[in-house]
Design a protein around this motif. Structure first.
Motif, mmCIF file in Angstrom:
data_model
loop_
_atom_site.group_PDB
_atom_site.id
_atom_site.type_symbol
_atom_site.label_atom_id
_atom_site.label_comp_id
_atom_site.label_asym_id
_atom_site.label_seq_id
_atom_site.Cartn_x
_atom_site.Cartn_y
_atom_site.Cartn_z
ATOM 1 N N LEU A 1 24.113 -11.269 3.106
ATOM 2 C CA LEU A 1 23.267 -11.880 2.082
ATOM 3 C C LEU A 1 21.972 -12.341 2.741
ATOM 4 N N GLU A 2 20.905 -11.619 2.470
ATOM 5 C CA GLU A 2 19.601 -12.011 2.992
ATOM 6 C C GLU A 2 18.917 -12.937 1.995
ATOM 7 N N GLU A 3 18.026 -13.771 2.499
ATOM 8 C CA GLU A 3 17.427 -14.802 1.656
ATOM 9 C C GLU A 3 16.682 -14.220 0.461
ATOM 10 N N ASP A 4 16.170 -13.033 0.581
ATOM 11 C CA ASP A 4 15.455 -12.418 -0.545
ATOM 12 C C ASP A 4 16.184 -11.179 -1.066
ATOM 13 N N GLY A 5 17.455 -11.031 -0.697
ATOM 14 C CA GLY A 5 18.210 -9.859 -1.102
ATOM 15 C C GLY A 5 18.962 -10.069 -2.403
ATOM 16 N N ILE A 6 19.635 -9.015 -2.871
ATOM 17 C CA ILE A 6 20.409 -9.078 -4.118
ATOM 18 C C ILE A 6 21.572 -10.046 -3.964
ATOM 19 N N PHE A 7 21.758 -10.887 -4.988
ATOM 20 C CA PHE A 7 22.860 -11.856 -5.020
ATOM 21 C C PHE A 7 23.826 -11.406 -6.106
ATOM 22 N N ARG B 1 16.797 -16.246 -9.752
ATOM 23 C CA ARG B 1 17.264 -15.483 -10.909
ATOM 24 C C ARG B 1 16.929 -14.000 -10.780
ATOM 25 N N ARG B 2 15.787 -13.677 -10.212
ATOM 26 C CA ARG B 2 15.374 -12.282 -10.079
ATOM 27 C C ARG B 2 16.226 -11.509 -9.069
ATOM 28 N N ARG B 3 16.980 -12.218 -8.265
ATOM 29 C CA ARG B 3 17.830 -11.559 -7.265
ATOM 30 C C ARG B 3 19.226 -11.254 -7.802
ATOM 31 N N LEU B 4 19.555 -11.752 -8.986
ATOM 32 C CA LEU B 4 20.918 -11.663 -9.486
ATOM 33 C C LEU B 4 21.296 -10.257 -9.922
ATOM 34 N N GLN B 5 22.532 -9.912 -9.633
ATOM 35 C CA GLN B 5 23.160 -8.720 -10.191
ATOM 36 C C GLN B 5 24.573 -9.143 -10.596
ATOM 37 N N VAL B 6 24.882 -9.038 -11.898
ATOM 38 C CA VAL B 6 26.108 -9.634 -12.440
ATOM 39 C C VAL B 6 27.053 -8.554 -12.951
ATOM 40 N N THR B 7 28.340 -8.739 -12.664
ATOM 41 C CA THR B 7 29.402 -7.998 -13.342
ATOM 42 C C THR B 7 30.226 -9.024 -14.097
ATOM 43 N N HIS B 8 30.369 -8.823 -15.402
ATOM 44 C CA HIS B 8 30.982 -9.853 -16.254
ATOM 45 C C HIS B 8 32.086 -9.232 -17.106
ATOM 46 N N GLN B 9 33.293 -9.736 -16.926
ATOM 47 C CA GLN B 9 34.412 -9.331 -17.776
ATOM 48 C C GLN B 9 34.465 -10.267 -18.975
ATOM 49 N N ALA B 10 34.452 -9.700 -20.170
ATOM 50 C CA ALA B 10 34.429 -10.507 -21.394
ATOM 51 C C ALA B 10 35.445 -9.974 -22.394
ATOM 52 N N ARG B 11 35.833 -10.833 -23.308
ATOM 53 C CA ARG B 11 36.702 -10.392 -24.404
ATOM 54 C C ARG B 11 35.948 -9.397 -25.279
ATOM 55 N N ILE B 12 36.694 -8.525 -25.923
ATOM 56 C CA ILE B 12 36.054 -7.497 -26.745
ATOM 57 C C ILE B 12 35.237 -8.106 -27.875
ATOM 58 N N GLU B 13 35.697 -9.251 -28.418
ATOM 59 C CA GLU B 13 34.968 -9.880 -29.517
ATOM 60 C C GLU B 13 33.701 -10.597 -29.041
ATOM 61 N N ASP B 14 33.566 -10.801 -27.725
ATOM 62 C CA ASP B 14 32.402 -11.515 -27.185
ATOM 63 C C ASP B 14 31.378 -10.588 -26.542
ATOM 64 N N ILE B 15 31.772 -9.368 -26.224
ATOM 65 C CA ILE B 15 30.999 -8.574 -25.274
ATOM 66 C C ILE B 15 29.591 -8.227 -25.768
ATOM 67 N N ASP B 16 29.430 -7.944 -27.050
ATOM 68 C CA ASP B 16 28.090 -7.600 -27.556
ATOM 69 C C ASP B 16 27.143 -8.786 -27.470
ATOM 70 N N ALA B 17 27.633 -9.978 -27.811
ATOM 71 C CA ALA B 17 26.797 -11.173 -27.739
ATOM 72 C C ALA B 17 26.426 -11.503 -26.292
ATOM 73 N N ALA C 1 31.116 -8.854 -4.076
ATOM 74 C CA ALA C 1 30.694 -10.117 -4.700
ATOM 75 C C ALA C 1 30.337 -11.169 -3.648
ATOM 76 N N HIS C 2 29.207 -11.827 -3.858
ATOM 77 C CA HIS C 2 28.843 -12.979 -3.029
ATOM 78 C C HIS C 2 29.432 -14.269 -3.592
ATOM 79 N N LEU C 3 29.628 -14.304 -4.910
ATOM 80 C CA LEU C 3 30.167 -15.495 -5.566
ATOM 81 C C LEU C 3 30.950 -15.056 -6.793
#
Length: 384
Positions: free
Chosen positions: A184-190, A220-236, A264-266
């Motif tokens: 994890l570099e200070e200006d790298g993808i988180f 915020r500009r460094r973030l890359q997110v993978t998010h598991q959500a319920r099917i009823e929530d995923i579009d929102a 994953a970093h976090l």
């Protein structure tokens, strides 16, 4: 390695991921050792994706006893006894050396059948609080395997047959233990992984996108997110990330969880038993939001060890707001050295030998003289 007698084992587990994942890990280990394994569960369990594809599976009925609905108890009892009869029929042909329960009501008929057939038994408790079914049978089983040094609702009189082994994880997760924490570099993808367990969690879907949006723009500009959500929530949820211009991949189920953990970093997650086991074996820092409605508040208990070690921050659901998440994210994420240190602290409480230790215990169940297998320890503070 010397020659070993091949045995048959029945694993009985409820149909949730928390029960099925450790059962699957044990099934894989026992199969590697040359044994045959059969799974007893409910309809959900036998259909769990990718866990028991090569294992003999059986669905048997099991009534569910709801404390607040006593009118349903007679029907539940009838289903339980019907399930016990079906399990006894299975044992007549499969002839198990032992039956191992992993909790959940579907495990109960299989254990009851083992008691009446005088088959050696054990239960494995994944959580830091002994579950209802495991409490019900604790007095009759031959061994109780625990995942934490301290297990609430476990009576001191069972100390002699209680063994601390940890909570087994899949081999692909275990392999992560030898890999370094992602650079994890200070200006790298988180990279952030958000998961609510096998069913997702609506509270994470409501709070996390807005919490990440409150981070300083350079973070915020460094973030890359993978998010598991319920099917009823995923579009929102997808719309929220797009609104905040945060790159995010959304899914209702993550079959490649080991691969997701690898980068994953976090991790932002519930505190289910399998989640905690995987975080501590792999060594990944986390922000944990225990499910408040979990039986006996066991998720809060699950989170205690990793949090006290410094590998996670626990936020009660009532305090889990976008502002609080952003604050904790900044404390963890703005200092790469601190984040890597938290990863090491998470790993320090992992129990990577859980599956082999549990398999050793299971293999010893029908031995003429009861003994503690090599590598399996007594809990230091098992009873509460």
């Amino acid at each position: 390695m010397g020659w070993k007698l091949s045995k048959h084992f029945v694993l009985a587990a409820g149909g949730t991921g928390g029960h099925m994942v450790p059962a699957a890990a044990l099934a894989e280990e026992l199969t590697k050792r040359g044994h045959r394994v059969a799974l007893v569960s409910d309809a959900r369990g036998v259909r769990f994706p990718g866990l028991f594809d090569d294992i003999q599976t059986h669905v048997i009925p099991a009534g569910r006893f709801q404390v607040r609905k006593p009118l349903g108890w007679p029907g539940a009892i009838r289903e339980m006894w019907r399930g016990r009869a079906m399990a006894r029929q299975l044992y007549r042909t499969f002839k198990p050396a032992a039956v191992i329960g992993f909790g959940g009501y579907p495990a109960l008929p299989a254990l009851l059948a083992a008691f009446v057939n005088h088959i050696p038994t054990a239960v494995h408790e994944q959580n830091a609080v002994l579950g209802r079914v495991n409490r019900l049978v604790a007095g009759r089983v031959d061994a109780i395997a625990t995942s934490y040094d301290r297990t609430a609702r476990l009576a001191a009189k069972y100390e002699g047959k209680t063994h601390l082994v940890g909570n087994p994880v899949r081999e692909a997760v275990l392999a992560l233990r030898t890999r370094p924490y992602p650079l994890l570099e200070e200006d790298g993808i988180f990279r952030v992984l958000v998961t609510g367990g096998s069913q997702g969690a609506s509270i994470l879907s409501r709070v996390v996108p807005d919490g990440l949006a409150m981070l300083p723009v350079t973070f915020r500009r460094r973030l890359q997110v993978t998010h598991q959500a319920r099917i009823e929530d995923i579009d929102a949820v997808r719309a929220k990330y797009a609104e905040h211009q945060i790159p995010a991949e959304l899914a209702t189920y993550l079959p490649d969880m080991p691969a997701q953990l690898a980068w994953a970093h976090l991790v932002i997650a519930r505190a289910g038993a399998s989640t905690i086991a995987e975080l501590t074996v792999a060594g990944r820092p986390a922000i944990l939001v225990p499910l408040p409605s979990a039986t006996d508040d066991h998720q809060t208990a699950n989170a205690r060890e990793i949090t006290q070690a410094g590998g996670a921050r626990t936020i009660p659901q009532g305090d889990f707001t976008a502002k609080e998440l952003a604050k904790q994210m900044q404390r963890l994420g703005l200092d790469p050295a601190a984040l890597e240190n938290a990863a090491g602290r998470a790993k320090s409480v992992g129990r990577p030998n859980a599956v082999s230790d549990l398999a050793d215990l299971v293999e010893s169940l029908d031995a003429p003289v009861a003994r503690l297998p090599v590598g399996v320890s007594r809990p230091k503070q098992a009873f509460a």
